[in-house]
Scaffold this active site. Sequence first.
Site, PDB file in Angstrom:
ATOM      1  CD  GLN A   1      15.531  16.502 -89.895  1.00  0.00           C
ATOM      2  OE1 GLN A   1      16.584  16.013 -90.291  1.00  0.00           O
ATOM      3  NE2 GLN A   1      14.533  15.762 -89.426  1.00  0.00           N
TER       4      GLN A   1
ATOM      5  CE1 TYR B   1      20.374  12.510 -85.209  1.00  0.00           C
ATOM      6  CE2 TYR B   1      20.712  14.575 -86.374  1.00  0.00           C
ATOM      7  CZ  TYR B   1      20.662  13.203 -86.376  1.00  0.00           C
ATOM      8  OH  TYR B   1      20.904  12.526 -87.542  1.00  0.00           O
TER       9      TYR B   1
ATOM     10  CB  ALA C   1      10.879   7.758 -94.623  1.00  0.00           C
ATOM     11  NE  ARG C   2      11.226   2.277 -93.042  1.00  0.00           N
ATOM     12  CZ  ARG C   2      10.932   1.473 -92.025  1.00  0.00           C
ATOM     13  NH1 ARG C   2      11.669   0.403 -91.818  1.00  0.00           N
ATOM     14  NH2 ARG C   2       9.923   1.743 -91.220  1.00  0.00           N
TER      15      ARG C   2
END
Length: 412
Positions: free
Chosen positions: A104, A174, A349-350
Site C-alpha cells: 500500500q 490521507y 482485516a480484523r
Amino acid sequence: MTTSTPVPDVLSPATLGPLTLRNRVIKAATYEGLSHKSLVTQDLVDFHVGYAKGGVGMTTVAYCAVAKEGRTDRHQIYWTDESLPGLRALTDAVHAEGAAVSAQIGHGGPVASPKGNGLPALSPSRHFHKTSLSFAQEIGVHDIQRVVRQHAEAARRAVRVGFDAVEVHLGHNYLASSFLSPKVNHRTDSYGGSLENRARFAREIMRAVRDEVGSEIAILAKMNMDDGVPGGFWLDEALPVAQWLEQDGTVDALEMTAGSSLLNPMYLFKGDAPLEDFAAVMPQPIKLGVKLVGKRLLHSYPYTDGYLLEDAMQIRDAVKLPMILLGGVTDKAMMDKAMASGFEYVAMARALLREPDLINRIAADRDTASLCIHCNKCMPTNFTGTRCVLVDRSTTRSASWGKPEGYVGAVR
C-alpha cells in the site's frame, strides 16, 4: 434464452490485472506498527508470512509512504534505498508460502505525524489536526507534482523488490483523499472547487503509477465512498470519480472504503470505540484530551456483517472494473454474498488479526465462524505492534524486536 454468469467460488484462483491469485481473499491493509526506523524487522516478515500460511490469496503491507513527511508514524517504512533489501526479504518469504503480496503506497498528508517526521504535515488547505495538536500547511503546486512523481517512483521500487501489486491509498483523508473532500480542500486553483478539480490530484497519481509500471504488477486503488462527516466527500461524488478512474485505464481493481482518520476515525470500523485503550498509549497532553473529549472524535457505530456492501453496490453498478468488498467480511456466507453481488474479491482485516489461519479453516469447513467480536481493541495496538489483544502471541514475537539485529536485509 438468457444465461447468467456463474458466481465464482471465493476460494478459487482469480486474475487481478497481470496477477493470478490462488484465491479471492485479500488481507486488507492494517498498519502493522512493526517496522523500526523505517526498516523491515523479522516481526514484520512474520506478520505477513502468518497470513500467507493461513491461506489468503494476497497480503497487503501497510503502509509504505512515498515521502518522509507522508509517514503517519516515525518508524513507518518509506521508499529509501536502505528499506529495499528488507522489503525483498519480506516478499520472498510471502511468496515461499504460495501467496501474493501488495504494497500500500500513499502520502499521509494532514494525517501524517509532523513531530515524528520532523517535517510539516501537508494538506490541500491549512488544517488543524486535533490529534497532533498542530497545523498542516497548504501544499504548493511544486510539491503536488513532487508527490505525484514519488508515487510513480514507489511503484517502480515495489516492482524491483518483488511486490505483485501496489494499492494506492486514496482514502481516509490521507493526502489524495483530503483533496477529494470539500470539508478539507478549500483551494481556489485547479486542484480545488469543482469535483473535477478536487479529483485531479488522485487521477494524476494513478496516471503516473500506470505510466511508470504499466502491466508489470497489479494496480489497486483504495478510495473513500464517504468521509463520515457533514460536508465531506460522499457517495454522490465517489460514483463519478470511480467512473473517471475506469475511463483513465489506470486501475486494475477498486476497493471502496469510508471514514476519515483525520475527522472521524471510527466510522470505517463499526463496533466499539475503545477510548481507555487509546488513551493508555497516547502521550500527554493527548492522553488527557482523549479522556476528556474522546467521545466527540471517537464515535461508536453499530456493527453488522458486510456493512459497506450496500454503498459499494452503487459503485459496483456504475463501473465494470473488478472490485474488492471490504468491511465486515468474516465468514464464507458473506464472501459468497459478495461474489453473488458482483464483487471479484473480498478484503479482511480484523477477523484475520484474530485468526491468521481463518481462510484455511473456512476452506476445511465452510461453516467456520470468526471469533472476532469487533471490540476494536486491536486499533490502539498499532503503536506497539498490531494484534488482537485476545490472543497471546508473546511466544511467537521475535526477541530482537526494536534492536538492530531485528532488522531484515538492512543495508549498513
